[in-house]
Design a protein around this motif. Structure first.
Motif, mmCIF file in Angstrom:
data_model
loop_
_atom_site.group_PDB
_atom_site.id
_atom_site.type_symbol
_atom_site.label_atom_id
_atom_site.label_comp_id
_atom_site.label_asym_id
_atom_site.label_seq_id
_atom_site.Cartn_x
_atom_site.Cartn_y
_atom_site.Cartn_z
ATOM 1 N N PHE A 41 0.929 -1.126 -0.062
ATOM 2 C CA PHE A 41 0.084 0.100 -0.119
ATOM 3 C C PHE A 41 0.792 1.319 0.014
ATOM 4 O O PHE A 41 1.998 1.183 0.109
ATOM 5 C CB PHE A 41 -0.696 -0.025 1.182
ATOM 6 C CG PHE A 41 -0.319 0.011 2.662
ATOM 7 C CD1 PHE A 41 0.111 1.033 2.977
ATOM 8 C CD2 PHE A 41 0.170 -1.186 3.160
ATOM 9 C CE1 PHE A 41 0.764 1.215 4.251
ATOM 10 C CE2 PHE A 41 0.779 -1.173 4.349
ATOM 11 C CZ PHE A 41 1.029 -0.146 4.909
ATOM 12 N N ARG A 42 0.179 2.397 -0.439
ATOM 13 C CA ARG A 42 0.937 3.630 -0.367
ATOM 14 C C ARG A 42 1.121 4.190 1.079
ATOM 15 O O ARG A 42 -0.012 4.237 1.748
ATOM 16 C CB ARG A 42 0.029 4.517 -1.355
ATOM 17 C CG ARG A 42 1.026 5.872 -1.500
ATOM 18 C CD ARG A 42 0.198 6.880 -2.371
ATOM 19 N NE ARG A 42 -0.977 7.273 -2.068
ATOM 20 C CZ ARG A 42 -1.498 8.101 -1.359
ATOM 21 N NH1 ARG A 42 -0.667 9.141 -0.957
ATOM 22 N NH2 ARG A 42 -2.747 8.008 -1.075
ATOM 23 N N ARG A 43 2.255 4.420 1.457
ATOM 24 C CA ARG A 43 2.477 4.757 2.909
ATOM 25 C C ARG A 43 2.308 6.523 2.950
ATOM 26 O O ARG A 43 3.329 6.891 2.331
ATOM 27 C CB ARG A 43 3.731 4.328 3.314
ATOM 28 C CG ARG A 43 3.819 2.784 3.227
ATOM 29 C CD ARG A 43 5.276 2.329 3.586
ATOM 30 N NE ARG A 43 5.440 0.911 3.489
ATOM 31 C CZ ARG A 43 6.522 0.138 3.924
ATOM 32 N NH1 ARG A 43 7.498 0.685 4.182
ATOM 33 N NH2 ARG A 43 6.320 -1.059 3.441
ATOM 34 N N VAL A 44 1.507 6.861 3.647
ATOM 35 C CA VAL A 44 1.425 8.243 4.087
ATOM 36 C C VAL A 44 2.004 8.497 5.538
ATOM 37 O O VAL A 44 1.200 8.133 6.249
ATOM 38 C CB VAL A 44 0.078 8.794 3.855
ATOM 39 C CG1 VAL A 44 -0.050 10.411 4.168
ATOM 40 C CG2 VAL A 44 -0.405 8.500 2.225
ATOM 41 N N SER A 100 -0.105 7.527 8.788
ATOM 42 C CA SER A 100 -1.315 8.372 8.960
ATOM 43 C C SER A 100 -2.154 7.501 9.711
ATOM 44 O O SER A 100 -2.782 6.625 9.423
ATOM 45 C CB SER A 100 -1.859 8.681 7.538
ATOM 46 O OG SER A 100 -3.201 9.123 7.496
ATOM 47 N N ASP A 106 -5.260 6.439 7.584
ATOM 48 C CA ASP A 106 -4.942 5.282 6.615
ATOM 49 C C ASP A 106 -5.228 4.184 7.400
ATOM 50 O O ASP A 106 -5.430 2.872 7.125
ATOM 51 C CB ASP A 106 -3.706 5.598 5.878
ATOM 52 C CG ASP A 106 -3.886 6.280 4.764
ATOM 53 O OD1 ASP A 106 -4.839 6.874 4.460
ATOM 54 O OD2 ASP A 106 -2.802 6.811 4.042
ATOM 55 N N SER A 133 -8.368 2.497 8.512
ATOM 56 C CA SER A 133 -9.243 2.139 7.455
ATOM 57 C C SER A 133 -9.570 0.690 7.447
ATOM 58 O O SER A 133 -8.519 -0.249 7.800
ATOM 59 C CB SER A 133 -8.500 2.713 6.052
ATOM 60 O OG SER A 133 -7.404 1.783 5.888
ATOM 61 N N LYS A 185 -9.033 -1.459 4.963
ATOM 62 C CA LYS A 185 -7.884 -2.015 4.299
ATOM 63 C C LYS A 185 -6.727 -2.412 5.337
ATOM 64 O O LYS A 185 -6.075 -3.464 5.147
ATOM 65 C CB LYS A 185 -7.381 -1.055 3.118
ATOM 66 C CG LYS A 185 -6.474 -1.804 2.305
ATOM 67 C CD LYS A 185 -5.981 -1.150 1.055
ATOM 68 C CE LYS A 185 -4.992 -1.417 0.322
ATOM 69 N NZ LYS A 185 -4.413 -0.624 -0.972
#
Length: 477
Positions: A65-68, A97, A100, A103, A105
């Motif tokens: 996953f895209r890490r923020v 985050s 995130d 969430s 997911k």
């Protein structure tokens, strides 16, 4: 062990038992011998997958996953990768985050006390760690495989002890596949056999593992508390909540009265200068003055001559391994190395060769005392040894491990690709000098924390020893 020879021919049954794998890993790792040993045990064996419960059956990693990342702890959660799970001090973990993390997911990637974590991708694939009480609320990356025991079927500490033992290690690491990038997937380990002993023994092993986890959490609380105590007592509480990245970037600043000491702009970084100005505003001595008669320099360079563990060899610790709970290093012969490879008690070690990545070890401090005096250390550590008897090394560690000093030391970088810490600038660092009782209180807090870390290792070793003894006693030869 050789795979094929006249003395050791390949048997078709062996290949079937290993899922028809043709690579050498399941055989050379010792896993085949361990499986045969466990088969001979006169006790019940349960499959790992039958002892777990929770998300995806209790053995799972996660999606890519895209890490923020965020800077404010209110909006983020501590986030571990496969290397981070091996660390003893989680103070400086990056923060994912919270929006995130919570969430649907990613919410299941939250680790829970009592889980066993297994690094499942990359160079460190196959290493294990136990989730301590203070790790509740951490999230892990997709490169960390989680094993969540079903408490109705097995004690969490006992299951971890088996996976962390030499038997579990051989079985787990034999499951690693891949060439350039190593991997383990959940289905590779669900069939691992877990020996079951009487409930009294399993409970005793579990209690020892849990006690070790508790002591390591108390170690973390102790070192963090010592640093906060030092800055608060010095009247510098604002430096414990630095919010470095919230400050304006160091662009377009002017520096007057330059000297030949350094012309590098980074060494005059305004954010770091503000920290130094605050330190200069309280009673202090420079680090160079405190280490006069001690040491403030790198270790000796030497040729490594490999030796076998248990034959007079010592474990050589590098910069990255110095931050692990149980470091793994290269075993070398001390008789073939010069004097000075060991560290004096209460030496502060600071990785002094590296790059400026936020998550690099460069410029972060470790402390050498207790059982860690048995190790030897590479020349890449800056050794800080007090030469002032009434300013202990434990007090210096409480100061140098802080976020403020990490930023100051980074600002003193010199070099090209591989950075070093400027020898003149580091000697000028102002160290707050509190009253003798304050210094001793802070130093004793640090010492107490490291005594707990050593005790945790002893408890864990005792648990592993009990399990190994039980396996050998129940083996049928």
């Amino acid at each position: 062990m050789k795979i094929a020879s006249k003395e050791n021919p390949v048997r078709l049954g062996w290949l079937r038992e290993q899922g028809l794998r043709m690579d050498a890993a399941p055989y050379l790792s010792g896993a085949f011998e361990v499986r045969k040993l466990l088969e001979r045990l006169s006790v019940r064996k349960d499959l790992l997958g039958d002892l777990t419960a929770g998300h995806d059956g209790g053995i799972f990693n996660g999606p890519q996953f895209r890490r923020v990342y965020v800077l404010d702890s209110e909006h983020g959660v501590p986030f571990m990768g496969s290397k981070d799970m091996l660390r003893s001090d989680f103070t400086d973990l990056p923060r994912l985050s919270k929006a995130d993390a919570m969430s649907a997911k990613l919410s299941y990637l939250q680790v829970k006390p009592g889980m066993t974590l297994i690094s499942c991708s990359g160079f460190y694939a196959g290493r294990r760690a136990y989730v301590r009480p203070d790790m509740a609320g951490f999230w892990s990356s997709q490169d960390v495989l989680k094993v969540e025991a079903d408490p109705g079927k097995i004690k969490t500490g006992y299951l971890h002890a088996f996976l962390a033992s030499r038997f579990g290690e051989a079985l787990v690491k034999s499951s690693v596949y891949g060439s350039a990038i190593k991997h383990i997937e959940p289905h590779h380990i669900t069939g691992l056999p877990v020996p079951r002993f009487d409930s009294v023994l399993e409970e005793e092993i579990h209690d020892l593992v849990e006690e070790a986890a508790k002591l390591r959490a108390e170690f973390q609380t102790g070192v963090v508390g010592a640093t906060e105590d030092l800055f608060r007592t010095a009247g510098l509480k604002k430096l414990t909540d630095l919010r470095w990245h919230d400050q304006p970037r160091d662009l377009g600043f002017e520096q007057r009265k330059l000297t030949p000491t350094t012309l590098r702009a980074l060494n005059y970084q305004p954010r770091a200068r503000r920290i130094l100005d605050a330190l200069h505003g309280v009673d202090h001595l420079t680090l160079g003055e405190i280490c006069q008669g001690g040491q403030l320099g790198s270790g000796v360079r030497f040729k490594r001559v490999d030796a076998e563990q248990g034959h007079g060899a010592v474990c050589l610790i590098g910069q990255r391994q110095g931050f692990w709970t149980r470091p793994e290093g290269r075993w070398i012969s001390p008789s073939q190395a010069p004097p000075g490879i060991f560290a004096k008690d209460e030496t502060v070690m600071i990785p002094s060769q590296g790059t400026l990545g936020e998550n690099e070890a460069f410029c972060r401090a470790i402390f050498v005392t207790g059982s860690w005096l048995e190790y030897v250390y590479t020349q890449h550590f800056l050794r800080v040894v007090t030469g002032t008897p009434d300013i202990p090394g434990a007090y210096l560690f409480a100061f140098l491990r802080s976020e403020a000093m990490f930023r100051v030391l980074r600002s003193m970088s010199t070099g090209g690709k591989q950075q070093d810490i400027h020898d003149v600038l580091r000697a000028r660092i102002p160290v707050p000098v509190l009253t003798a009782p304050d210094r001793e209180r802070i130093a004793e807090t640090v010492r107490g924390a490291f005594r707990k870390r050593d005790e945790a290792d002893q408890q864990e070793d005792k648990a592993l020893g009990l399990l190994e003894q039980a396996v050998l006693e129940h083996s049928a030869f």
